[in-house]
Design a protein around this motif. Structure first.
Motif, mmCIF file in Angstrom:
data_model
loop_
_atom_site.group_PDB
_atom_site.id
_atom_site.type_symbol
_atom_site.label_atom_id
_atom_site.label_comp_id
_atom_site.label_asym_id
_atom_site.label_seq_id
_atom_site.Cartn_x
_atom_site.Cartn_y
_atom_site.Cartn_z
ATOM 1 N N GLU A 39 0.849 -1.184 0.000
ATOM 2 C CA GLU A 39 0.000 0.000 0.000
ATOM 3 C C GLU A 39 0.890 1.241 0.000
ATOM 4 N N GLY A 40 0.367 2.386 -0.458
ATOM 5 C CA GLY A 40 1.161 3.599 -0.552
ATOM 6 C C GLY A 40 1.227 4.366 0.766
ATOM 7 N N MET A 41 2.079 5.407 0.786
ATOM 8 C CA MET A 41 2.178 6.253 1.972
ATOM 9 C C MET A 41 0.879 6.989 2.244
ATOM 10 N N ASP A 42 0.107 7.278 1.176
ATOM 11 C CA ASP A 42 -1.187 7.921 1.392
ATOM 12 C C ASP A 42 -2.129 6.987 2.148
ATOM 13 N N LYS A 43 -2.049 5.679 1.867
ATOM 14 C CA LYS A 43 -2.892 4.707 2.581
ATOM 15 C C LYS A 43 -2.464 4.599 4.043
ATOM 16 N N LEU A 44 -1.146 4.669 4.281
ATOM 17 C CA LEU A 44 -0.670 4.665 5.665
ATOM 18 C C LEU A 44 -1.181 5.902 6.395
ATOM 19 N N GLY A 45 -1.154 7.036 5.705
ATOM 20 C CA GLY A 45 -1.691 8.256 6.305
ATOM 21 C C GLY A 45 -3.169 8.132 6.640
ATOM 22 N N ILE A 46 -3.921 7.464 5.760
ATOM 23 C CA ILE A 46 -5.356 7.250 6.012
ATOM 24 C C ILE A 46 -5.559 6.372 7.239
ATOM 25 N N ILE A 47 -4.752 5.298 7.351
ATOM 26 C CA ILE A 47 -4.867 4.403 8.509
ATOM 27 C C ILE A 47 -4.627 5.165 9.806
ATOM 28 N N VAL A 48 -3.543 5.956 9.825
ATOM 29 C CA VAL A 48 -3.217 6.722 11.033
ATOM 30 C C VAL A 48 -4.309 7.737 11.328
ATOM 31 N N ALA A 49 -4.801 8.411 10.271
ATOM 32 C CA ALA A 49 -5.829 9.434 10.468
ATOM 33 C C ALA A 49 -7.131 8.830 10.985
ATOM 34 N N VAL A 50 -7.565 7.726 10.373
ATOM 35 C CA VAL A 50 -8.806 7.082 10.803
ATOM 36 C C VAL A 50 -8.670 6.571 12.228
ATOM 37 N N ALA A 51 -7.532 5.962 12.521
ATOM 38 C CA ALA A 51 -7.322 5.386 13.850
ATOM 39 C C ALA A 51 -7.369 6.445 14.934
ATOM 40 N N THR A 52 -6.820 7.628 14.657
ATOM 41 C CA THR A 52 -6.808 8.673 15.678
ATOM 42 C C THR A 52 -8.110 9.467 15.684
ATOM 43 N N PHE A 53 -8.712 9.670 14.521
ATOM 44 C CA PHE A 53 -9.924 10.491 14.453
ATOM 45 C C PHE A 53 -11.149 9.779 15.023
ATOM 46 N N ILE A 54 -11.237 8.476 14.802
ATOM 47 C CA ILE A 54 -12.462 7.747 15.112
ATOM 48 C C ILE A 54 -12.808 7.800 16.597
ATOM 49 N N SER A 55 -11.792 7.983 17.428
ATOM 50 C CA SER A 55 -12.041 7.924 18.870
ATOM 51 C C SER A 55 -12.308 9.276 19.501
ATOM 52 N N TYR A 56 -12.267 10.373 18.731
ATOM 53 C CA TYR A 56 -12.325 11.680 19.384
ATOM 54 C C TYR A 56 -13.670 11.946 20.042
ATOM 55 N N ALA A 57 -14.751 11.541 19.405
ATOM 56 C CA ALA A 57 -16.066 11.770 20.010
ATOM 57 C C ALA A 57 -16.230 10.952 21.285
ATOM 58 N N LEU A 58 -15.703 9.728 21.282
ATOM 59 C CA LEU A 58 -15.809 8.877 22.464
ATOM 60 C C LEU A 58 -15.009 9.435 23.631
ATOM 61 N N ARG A 59 -13.909 10.109 23.346
ATOM 62 C CA ARG A 59 -13.135 10.726 24.412
ATOM 63 C C ARG A 59 -13.941 11.825 25.084
ATOM 64 N N LEU A 60 -14.639 12.600 24.276
ATOM 65 C CA LEU A 60 -15.514 13.624 24.838
ATOM 66 C C LEU A 60 -16.636 12.985 25.645
ATOM 67 N N LEU A 61 -17.246 11.936 25.079
ATOM 68 C CA LEU A 61 -18.372 11.283 25.725
ATOM 69 C C LEU A 61 -17.958 10.607 27.023
ATOM 70 N N SER A 62 -16.821 9.920 27.015
ATOM 71 C CA SER A 62 -16.405 9.199 28.221
ATOM 72 C C SER A 62 -16.065 10.171 29.346
ATOM 73 N N GLY A 63 -15.464 11.304 29.001
ATOM 74 C CA GLY A 63 -15.176 12.309 30.016
ATOM 75 C C GLY A 63 -16.439 12.894 30.603
ATOM 76 N N TYR A 64 -17.416 13.152 29.736
ATOM 77 C CA TYR A 64 -18.703 13.687 30.199
ATOM 78 C C TYR A 64 -19.421 12.687 31.099
ATOM 79 N N LEU A 65 -19.468 11.422 30.699
ATOM 80 C CA LEU A 65 -20.139 10.398 31.498
ATOM 81 C C LEU A 65 -19.489 10.238 32.870
ATOM 82 N N SER A 66 -18.166 10.394 32.908
ATOM 83 C CA SER A 66 -17.465 10.277 34.178
ATOM 84 C C SER A 66 -17.872 11.380 35.144
ATOM 85 N N ASP A 67 -17.987 12.611 34.625
ATOM 86 C CA ASP A 67 -18.373 13.741 35.474
ATOM 87 C C ASP A 67 -19.865 13.755 35.786
#
Length: 384
Positions: A39-67
């Protein structure tokens, strides 16, 4: 270290084994994607981007649920369970799409646990010792990463770097992952539920908003600094052998292990801002050394990457603990920002690398990190 609570110690060991599992695959995953799966470097960039982006909403949600609802340990346990089970499955993949999906699940696990875990550490910190406590936890965290890196190096050295060996290493991450899951499920005590839970409306306070505003500079810096995956591919491009690449990660992890607790003490004594000045300078130095494209300087770049990572993360986590009222929610915002800006940065760097070459991607990163470092040093009104 006598002031460290037992629960913080156990959470440190949980992170030790979880990061051991991550470190067994992170140095070889980019090579597996680009070299083995073609796979190309652009595909590696997509993997890294998806892996880091997909969890951002859950980080907000988990922090809110904790409080808001006092749900802390269940989110931490669930997050570690997802991470432990998703990593080994990468060994059965044959395309970047499935890897991106599994990395997304692994990041979902991290998103669920990150803010509640830091809330637990903050709650179990003694007065005026939050920097020291987070530094101690990070020390065990990175020690696990270092152990995983050295284990990976040994496996590659003995068995080679064939596709089958890499796949078996992915499968083997199940063992440390399960150990970490058992520890957090049975040996870490949940924090008490706040009395206000469900009895009043939840809102961020002015202190929370000011604390979040102070994190924006760090988020911008993450747009430009290379992720581990791009550090790996730079090392391979300048001629460092695949078998040796784990030792580069060992340099970074070793530096973090040795300095984490010391940075925590420094934060408690002199404040987070001074540590962040040093961290940003190290981040820019790491990118500058990579830009020179000399294999000897790449080794030094990994050391500076370690200093940037441990100093900046410890400073921001301690700063939130010291200044925020709704710490779970603010930790959620912090990790969401890290994920979102890191994802955008990885995507942009991957595209620049694929279509304009490695030198252009390095120049983009170096220019951004240097300018932001100088701006932070010259802007004394920036809170931290």
């Amino acid at each position: 270290m006598k002031t460290i609570d037992r629960n913080v110690l156990m959470l440190g060991w949980v992170s030790f084994f979880t990061d051991m599992a991550s470190a067994m695959i992170n140095p070889i995953l980019p090579i597996f994607v680009v070299v083995v799966l073609h796979e190309g470097m652009d595909k590696l960039g997509i993997i890294v981007a998806v892996a880091t982006f997909i969890s951002y909403a859950l980080r907000l949600l988990s922090g809110y649920l904790s409080d808001r609802y006092g749900i802390v340990k269940p989110l931490v346990v669930g997050g570690y369970a997802l991470s432990a089970l998703s990593k080994p499955l990468i060994g059965a993949t044959h395309g970047y799409q499935s890897i991106a999906l599994l990395k997304a699940f692994e990041r979902v696990g991290k998103g669920l646990r990150s803010a509640p875990k830091d809330l637990m550490i903050s709650e179990y910190s003694h007065a005026n010792a939050s920097g020291k406590t987070f530094g101690f936890h990070k020390m065990l965290d990175i020690a696990g990463e270092l152990s995983g890196i050295l284990l990976l190096f040994g496996l590659l050295w003995v068995f080679g770097q064939s596709e089958s060996v890499m796949r078996n290493i992915f499968y083997a991450t199940l063992i440390p992952g399960i150990i970490g899951l058992v520890l957090v499920a049975f040996f870490v005590q949940d924090i008490p539920r706040p009395k206000r839970v469900l009895k009043q409306a939840f809102t961020l306070t002015e202190k929370d908003k000011k604390t979040i505003a102070s994190l924006l500079f760090y988020f911008l810096f993450l747009l430009f600094v290379f992720s581990d995956a791009f550090f790996t591919m730079q090392a391979k491009e300048v001629g460092i052998a695949t078998t040796v690449i784990p030792l580069l990660f060992a340099v970074s992890a070793g530096v973090q292990t040795l300095t984490s607790y010391g940075f925590g003490v420094f934060i408690d004594r002199f404040g987070a801002r001074r540590v962040l000045v040093f961290a940003y300078a190290c981040g820019a130095a790491a990118q500058g050394l990579l830009y020179l494209q000399d294999p000897h300087l790449t080794w030094i770049a990994y050391a500076f990457l370690g200093l940037f990572t441990v100093a900046s993360v410890n400073a921001n986590r301690a700063f939130i603990s010291q200044n925020a009222d709704n710490r779970g929610s603010v930790y959620g915002v912090f990790y969401a920002g890290v994920a979102l800006f890191g994802a955008v940065g990885a995507y942009v760097s991957g595209m620049i690398w694929e279509y304009f070459g490695m030198s252009s991607a390095l120049l983009f990163s170096l220019t951004g990190t240097v300018l932001l470092s100088l701006l932070f040093i010259g802007s004394r009104h920036v809170r931290a």
